[in-house]
Design a protein around this motif. Structure first.
Motif, PDB file in Angstrom:
ATOM      1  N   THR A   7      36.199  43.531  40.222  1.00 46.34           N
ATOM      2  CA  THR A   7      37.444  42.757  40.277  1.00 46.34           C
ATOM      3  C   THR A   7      37.331  41.535  39.373  1.00 46.34           C
ATOM      4  O   THR A   7      36.277  40.923  39.251  1.00 46.34           O
ATOM      5  CB  THR A   7      37.792  42.323  41.716  1.00 46.34           C
ATOM      6  N   ARG A  39      33.822  25.854  46.035  1.00 46.45           N
ATOM      7  CA  ARG A  39      33.877  26.247  47.439  1.00 46.45           C
ATOM      8  C   ARG A  39      32.653  25.686  48.147  1.00 46.45           C
ATOM      9  O   ARG A  39      31.531  25.868  47.691  1.00 46.45           O
ATOM     10  CB  ARG A  39      33.926  27.761  47.576  1.00 46.45           C
ATOM     11  N   ILE A  54      49.341  42.016  39.305  1.00 48.26           N
ATOM     12  CA  ILE A  54      50.701  41.544  39.028  1.00 48.26           C
ATOM     13  C   ILE A  54      50.690  40.022  39.019  1.00 48.26           C
ATOM     14  O   ILE A  54      49.775  39.399  39.554  1.00 48.26           O
ATOM     15  CB  ILE A  54      51.724  42.067  40.069  1.00 48.26           C
ATOM     16  N   ALA A  99      41.367  37.748  49.040  1.00 56.33           N
ATOM     17  CA  ALA A  99      41.843  38.610  47.945  1.00 56.33           C
ATOM     18  C   ALA A  99      40.926  39.818  47.765  1.00 56.33           C
ATOM     19  O   ALA A  99      41.393  40.965  47.693  1.00 56.33           O
ATOM     20  CB  ALA A  99      41.943  37.824  46.641  1.00 56.33           C
ATOM     21  N   ALA A 126      49.807  31.733  42.973  1.00 60.59           N
ATOM     22  CA  ALA A 126      48.619  31.679  43.825  1.00 60.59           C
ATOM     23  C   ALA A 126      48.669  30.460  44.742  1.00 60.59           C
ATOM     24  O   ALA A 126      48.865  29.340  44.301  1.00 60.59           O
ATOM     25  CB  ALA A 126      47.367  31.648  42.963  1.00 60.59           C
ATOM     26  N   SER A 179      32.644  41.569  42.360  1.00 59.06           N
ATOM     27  CA  SER A 179      33.457  40.688  41.519  1.00 59.06           C
ATOM     28  C   SER A 179      32.664  40.318  40.265  1.00 59.06           C
ATOM     29  O   SER A 179      31.446  40.488  40.214  1.00 59.06           O
ATOM     30  CB  SER A 179      33.836  39.426  42.289  1.00 59.06           C
ATOM     31  N   SER A 237      42.833  37.166  38.715  1.00 52.91           N
ATOM     32  CA  SER A 237      44.230  37.409  38.336  1.00 52.91           C
ATOM     33  C   SER A 237      44.373  38.515  37.290  1.00 52.91           C
ATOM     34  O   SER A 237      45.455  39.071  37.119  1.00 52.91           O
ATOM     35  CB  SER A 237      44.862  36.120  37.822  1.00 52.91           C
ATOM     36  N   VAL A 284      47.079  36.590  47.966  1.00 55.79           N
ATOM     37  CA  VAL A 284      46.891  35.320  47.278  1.00 55.79           C
ATOM     38  C   VAL A 284      48.121  34.408  47.423  1.00 55.79           C
ATOM     39  O   VAL A 284      48.021  33.190  47.334  1.00 55.79           O
ATOM     40  CB  VAL A 284      46.588  35.621  45.781  1.00 55.79           C
ATOM     41  N   ASP A 338      38.897  41.138  49.884  1.00 53.48           N
ATOM     42  CA  ASP A 338      38.939  42.024  51.057  1.00 53.48           C
ATOM     43  C   ASP A 338      40.239  42.842  51.088  1.00 53.48           C
ATOM     44  O   ASP A 338      40.232  44.005  51.489  1.00 53.48           O
ATOM     45  CB  ASP A 338      38.807  41.209  52.346  1.00 53.48           C
ATOM     46  N   GLY A 379      42.969  41.469  37.349  1.00 54.23           N
ATOM     47  CA  GLY A 379      42.993  42.807  37.934  1.00 54.23           C
ATOM     48  C   GLY A 379      41.615  43.369  38.181  1.00 54.23           C
ATOM     49  O   GLY A 379      40.769  42.688  38.745  1.00 54.23           O
ATOM     50  N   CYS A 380      41.367  44.583  37.698  1.00 51.76           N
ATOM     51  CA  CYS A 380      40.125  45.269  38.077  1.00 51.76           C
ATOM     52  C   CYS A 380      39.681  46.277  37.022  1.00 51.76           C
ATOM     53  O   CYS A 380      40.509  46.977  36.435  1.00 51.76           O
ATOM     54  CB  CYS A 380      40.374  45.985  39.404  1.00 51.76           C
ATOM     55  N   THR A 404      43.355  31.929  47.528  1.00 48.16           N
ATOM     56  CA  THR A 404      42.754  33.224  47.169  1.00 48.16           C
ATOM     57  C   THR A 404      41.900  33.821  48.289  1.00 48.16           C
ATOM     58  O   THR A 404      41.399  34.932  48.135  1.00 48.16           O
ATOM     59  CB  THR A 404      41.873  33.111  45.902  1.00 48.16           C
TER      60      THR A 404
HETATM   61  P1  ATP Z   1      37.634  36.289  47.198  1.00 47.27           P
HETATM   62  O1  ATP Z   1      36.148  36.124  47.316  1.00 47.27           O
HETATM   63  O2  ATP Z   1      38.388  35.045  46.845  1.00 47.27           O
HETATM   64  O3  ATP Z   1      38.257  37.026  48.329  1.00 47.27           O
HETATM   65  P2  ATP Z   1      36.856  37.972  45.003  1.00 47.27           P
HETATM   66  O4  ATP Z   1      36.155  36.953  44.151  1.00 47.27           O
HETATM   67  O5  ATP Z   1      36.076  38.940  45.778  1.00 47.27           O
HETATM   68  O6  ATP Z   1      37.911  37.244  45.949  1.00 47.27           O
HETATM   69  P3  ATP Z   1      38.735  38.427  42.864  1.00 47.27           P
HETATM   70  O7  ATP Z   1      38.200  39.151  41.680  1.00 47.27           O
HETATM   71  O8  ATP Z   1      38.964  36.968  42.743  1.00 47.27           O
HETATM   72  O9  ATP Z   1      37.820  38.834  44.104  1.00 47.27           O
HETATM   73  O10 ATP Z   1      40.113  39.064  43.304  1.00 47.27           O
HETATM   74  C1  ATP Z   1      40.217  40.362  43.834  1.00 47.27           C
HETATM   75  C2  ATP Z   1      41.506  41.002  43.406  1.00 47.27           C
HETATM   76  O11 ATP Z   1      42.598  40.181  43.846  1.00 47.27           O
HETATM   77  C3  ATP Z   1      41.700  41.109  41.909  1.00 47.27           C
HETATM   78  O12 ATP Z   1      41.120  42.299  41.434  1.00 47.27           O
HETATM   79  C4  ATP Z   1      43.220  41.118  41.793  1.00 47.27           C
HETATM   80  O13 ATP Z   1      43.726  42.404  42.048  1.00 47.27           O
HETATM   81  C5  ATP Z   1      43.662  40.221  42.926  1.00 47.27           C
HETATM   82  N1  ATP Z   1      43.912  38.830  42.516  1.00 47.27           N
HETATM   83  C6  ATP Z   1      43.099  37.765  42.719  1.00 47.27           C
HETATM   84  N2  ATP Z   1      43.642  36.622  42.252  1.00 47.27           N
HETATM   85  C7  ATP Z   1      44.856  36.961  41.756  1.00 47.27           C
HETATM   86  C8  ATP Z   1      45.930  36.241  41.136  1.00 47.27           C
HETATM   87  N3  ATP Z   1      45.860  34.909  40.927  1.00 47.27           N
HETATM   88  N4  ATP Z   1      47.028  36.929  40.756  1.00 47.27           N
HETATM   89  C9  ATP Z   1      47.125  38.253  40.947  1.00 47.27           C
HETATM   90  N5  ATP Z   1      46.149  38.997  41.525  1.00 47.27           N
HETATM   91  C10 ATP Z   1      45.036  38.376  41.928  1.00 47.27           C
END
Ligand code: ATP
Length: 323
Positions: free
Chosen positions: A229, A101, A249, A259, A253, A195, A232, A299, A261, A234-235, A256
């Motif tokens: 988080t 990015r 789920i 995601a 994609a 994250s 993909s 996503v 937020d 989950g959390c 992203t």
């Molecule tokens: P971003 O900064 O891109 O907004 P982030 O890095 O803060 O995201 P991520 O951990 O990447 O956060 O994603 C947040 C949540 O989004 C994950 O906990 C999951 O629930 C969902 N998620 C992200 N990517 C995917 C994916 N490819 N498939 C399914 N769920 C996803």
């Protein structure tokens, strides 16, 4: 009233019209509303919750556009201020072919950095069931002091404080400044969403999956809920009583952006109407799954705010996956 008040930056992202190019190679840019706290506010409103946004934009075409976007999505924008000198913040953002990015920010200073304490809508903050914020608004004065004052007002009036550090390293003067700036408000939050990437930045990459280390370094005595988080996957969640993880789920994609937020919006929507749900692991896991679905649906679409799901869309998906 279940109101979630989101504090911080709202800006315009400029995104290349074609994917996988560097900013220098981009033939043209499309504008997209952004800023994590604003995205969260819009998400909550699209999910049928009640939200407000507090921040500052320029008294310019872009600032008025952002105010209208909030209004169009039923986000209370009465706490939004307009700066007559500084412009609305702009960010040029791309995902290069290597998956990196790349950001170029135009904020020297931008209106969001100039929100003053005297401009705060104190009555609005006092109405917040949840007061949500990030760390970008902690980088520069006067916004930093304004945010600390707003957090104090919220805390005193009984709001739950929700923190998404949302690391944007290029905006900080140094890595150490980012680490100490993000940690400077850590112990004030009731809920923290972070994250995996941010954890590795804050406490070191090796310790990432060690629950003991995560808890020791990041769980403070007054914290009610720590959410990590994992894209993909989950959390993960940690409370004083229990810890575990909830799968997301499977989706195709597309982009992203937003995601994190959408996840935050989903969980705060649930917490705003059921403030004790973190005390009951079953209800907590349901809320986290709801948030995962919100994020996963985001996503599947292009952009941040445009890709945020409605309550109906989330409900349909929940019905499908649990059928
Ligand atoms: P971003 O900064 O891109 O907004 P982030 O890095 O803060 O995201 P991520 O951990 O990447 O956060 O994603 C947040 C949540 O989004 C994950 O906990 C999951 O629930 C969902 N998620 C992200 N990517 C995917 C994916 N490819 N498939 C399914 N769920 C996803």
């Amino acid at each position: 009233s279940n109101l979630v008040v989101c504090f911080g930056e709202m800006l315009i992202d400029f995104i290349p019209t074609v994917g996988g190019v560097s900013l220098a190679e981009a033939p043209a840019f499309e504008k997209a509303p952004g800023g994590a706290p604003a995205n969260v506010a819009v998400c909550i409103s699209k999910l049928g919750g009640s939200s407000a946004f507090i921040g500052k934009v320029g008294e310019d075409e872009f600032g008025r556009m952002l105010a209208d976007i909030l209004k169009k999505h039923n986000v209370d924008n009465s706490g939004l201020r307009f700066d007559h000198d500084a412009r609305t913040a702009l960010a040029f953002v791309t995902l290069t072919a290597e998956g990196e990015r790349e950001f170029v920010f135009f904020r020297n200073p931008s209106a969001d950095m100039l929100l003053r304490e005297s401009e705060l809508d104190i009555e609005l903050i006092k109405k917040a069931t949840i007061f949500h914020y990030g760390s970008i608004s902690l980088i520069d004065e006067p916004c930093r002091s304004t945010q600390l004052a707003a957090m104090d007002i919220a805390k005193r009036s009984g709001s739950i404080l929700s923190y998404d550090p949302n690391l944007r390293l290029p905006l900080w003067p140094s890595e150490d400044a980012a680490r100490s700036g993000i940690m400077s408000v850590w112990n004030l939050a009731d809920i923290i969403k972070i994250s995996e990437d941010e954890i590795s930045f804050l406490i070191g990459a090796d310790d990432l999956n060690d629950d003991e280390v995560v808890l020791k370094r990041l769980f403070h005595p007054n914290l009610k809920l720590l959410l990590v988080t994992e894209g993909s996957a989950g959390c993960r969640y940690y409370t004083k009583e229990f810890k575990g993880r909830v799968n997301s789920i499977k989706v195709k994609a597309v982009d992203t952006t937003g995601a994190g937020d959408a996840f935050t919006g989903g969980i705060l929507k649930c917490l705003a109407s059921d403030g004790d749900l973190y005390q009951d692991e079953k209800r907590l896991r349901e809320a986290i799954f709801f948030a995962n679905v919100c994020a996963a649906l985001t996503v599947t679409g292009k952009g941040g705010i445009p890709a945020l799901p409605t309550q109906d869309a989330v409900q349909r998906t929940l019905t499908e996956v649990t059928a």
